[in-house]
Scaffold this motif. Structure first.
Motif, PDB file in Angstrom:
ATOM      1  N   VAL A  56       0.839  -1.207   0.000  1.00 45.49           N
ATOM      2  CA  VAL A  56       0.000   0.000   0.000  1.00 45.49           C
ATOM      3  C   VAL A  56       0.870   1.252   0.000  1.00 45.49           C
ATOM      4  O   VAL A  56       0.630   2.192  -0.771  1.00 45.49           O
ATOM      5  N   ILE A  57       1.885   1.282   0.852  1.00 50.52           N
ATOM      6  CA  ILE A  57       2.772   2.450   0.901  1.00 50.52           C
ATOM      7  C   ILE A  57       3.552   2.586  -0.402  1.00 50.52           C
ATOM      8  O   ILE A  57       3.710   3.684  -0.942  1.00 50.52           O
ATOM      9  N   GLY A  58       4.040   1.476  -0.938  1.00 44.74           N
ATOM     10  CA  GLY A  58       4.748   1.523  -2.220  1.00 44.74           C
ATOM     11  C   GLY A  58       3.862   1.994  -3.346  1.00 44.74           C
ATOM     12  O   GLY A  58       4.297   2.768  -4.207  1.00 44.74           O
ATOM     13  N   GLN A  59       2.604   1.548  -3.329  1.00 43.45           N
ATOM     14  CA  GLN A  59       1.675   1.993  -4.363  1.00 43.45           C
ATOM     15  C   GLN A  59       1.395   3.491  -4.242  1.00 43.45           C
ATOM     16  O   GLN A  59       1.339   4.201  -5.251  1.00 43.45           O
ATOM     17  N   ALA A  60       1.251   3.987  -3.025  1.00 42.92           N
ATOM     18  CA  ALA A  60       1.004   5.424  -2.836  1.00 42.92           C
ATOM     19  C   ALA A  60       2.205   6.242  -3.293  1.00 42.92           C
ATOM     20  O   ALA A  60       2.043   7.259  -3.988  1.00 42.92           O
ATOM     21  N   LEU A  61       3.395   5.820  -2.921  1.00 42.81           N
ATOM     22  CA  LEU A  61       4.595   6.557  -3.333  1.00 42.81           C
ATOM     23  C   LEU A  61       4.792   6.519  -4.838  1.00 42.81           C
ATOM     24  O   LEU A  61       5.131   7.540  -5.457  1.00 42.81           O
ATOM     25  N   MET A  62       4.592   5.359  -5.443  1.00 49.08           N
ATOM     26  CA  MET A  62       4.800   5.261  -6.889  1.00 49.08           C
ATOM     27  C   MET A  62       3.726   6.010  -7.667  1.00 49.08           C
ATOM     28  O   MET A  62       3.980   6.448  -8.796  1.00 49.08           O
ATOM     29  N   SER A  63       2.530   6.154  -7.099  1.00 52.03           N
ATOM     30  CA  SER A  63       1.502   6.919  -7.806  1.00 52.03           C
ATOM     31  C   SER A  63       1.872   8.396  -7.867  1.00 52.03           C
ATOM     32  O   SER A  63       1.461   9.096  -8.785  1.00 52.03           O
ATOM     33  N   TRP A  64       2.646   8.872  -6.915  1.00 45.86           N
ATOM     34  CA  TRP A  64       3.103  10.265  -6.953  1.00 45.86           C
ATOM     35  C   TRP A  64       4.348  10.425  -7.805  1.00 45.86           C
ATOM     36  O   TRP A  64       4.489  11.383  -8.548  1.00 45.86           O
ATOM     37  N   LEU A  65       5.290   9.498  -7.681  1.00 43.47           N
ATOM     38  CA  LEU A  65       6.590   9.652  -8.327  1.00 43.47           C
ATOM     39  C   LEU A  65       6.613   9.149  -9.759  1.00 43.47           C
ATOM     40  O   LEU A  65       7.167   9.809 -10.637  1.00 43.47           O
ATOM     41  N   SER A  66       6.073   7.965  -9.988  1.00 38.48           N
ATOM     42  CA  SER A  66       6.148   7.361 -11.317  1.00 38.48           C
ATOM     43  C   SER A  66       4.920   6.481 -11.549  1.00 38.48           C
ATOM     44  O   SER A  66       4.982   5.267 -11.405  1.00 38.48           O
ATOM     45  N   PRO A  67       3.796   7.080 -11.920  1.00 37.57           N
ATOM     46  CA  PRO A  67       2.556   6.310 -12.016  1.00 37.57           C
ATOM     47  C   PRO A  67       2.529   5.288 -13.154  1.00 37.57           C
ATOM     48  O   PRO A  67       1.726   4.371 -13.129  1.00 37.57           O
ATOM     49  N   TYR A  68       3.396   5.419 -14.136  1.00 30.53           N
ATOM     50  CA  TYR A  68       3.379   4.485 -15.260  1.00 30.53           C
ATOM     51  C   TYR A  68       4.501   3.462 -15.167  1.00 30.53           C
ATOM     52  O   TYR A  68       4.902   2.877 -16.168  1.00 30.53           O
ATOM     53  N   ASN A  69       5.005   3.237 -13.985  1.00 30.33           N
ATOM     54  CA  ASN A  69       6.046   2.255 -13.747  1.00 30.33           C
ATOM     55  C   ASN A  69       5.453   0.849 -13.900  1.00 30.33           C
ATOM     56  O   ASN A  69       4.320   0.608 -13.491  1.00 30.33           O
TER      57      ASN A  69
END
Length: 128
Positions: A95-108
């Motif tokens: 959940v935390i990784g998904q939240a961080l990646m949605s801000w930093l790199s959503p198309y990862n």
């Protein structure tokens, strides 16, 4: 990952398979899956948690009787709680990784893995 129906055709899935196949595949011939869950992996994770806690109790300075029925019951319950705790840690990290990646790199490409681990089981229950 199998219970969440996440594809193993990604680097994390391939790493997980390479790390665990040496012990899971031979035992999988004897233990069938149960209701879509990989009971072999769950059983092995539980056995490793049981062995970890038994070893920690064996090297602790307090005396512990491993032959008592209550001790065996306590070890099995502690191993089950340890497995549940590690599952929650995995969920929280996803959940935390998904939240961080949605801000930093959503198309990862790893977003599909994190979404598969969290969206169906965790977020799906809260959306009803």
């Amino acid at each position: 990952m199998q219970a969440a129906q996440v594809s193993f055709r990604n680097p994390i899935g391939q790493f997980t398979l390479a790390l665990t196949n040496w012990i899971v595949l031979p035992i999988r011939r004897f233990i069938p899956p149960f209701k879509g869950y990989d009971s072999t992996s769950l059983g092995l994770a539980w056995l490793f948690a049981l062995a970890m806690h038994a070893l920690l109790l064996a090297i602790s300075p307090w005396p512990f009787n491993f032959m008592s029925g209550n001790s065996i019951l306590a070890l099995t319950l502690i191993a089950t709680l340890e497995l549940f705790k590690m599952s929650l840690y995995l969920l929280f990290a996803a959940v935390i990784g998904q939240a961080l990646m949605s801000w930093l790199s959503p198309y990862n490409p790893f977003m599909a893995i994190l979404t598969g681990l969290t969206a169906r089981r965790f977020y799906g229950q809260s959306r009803k």
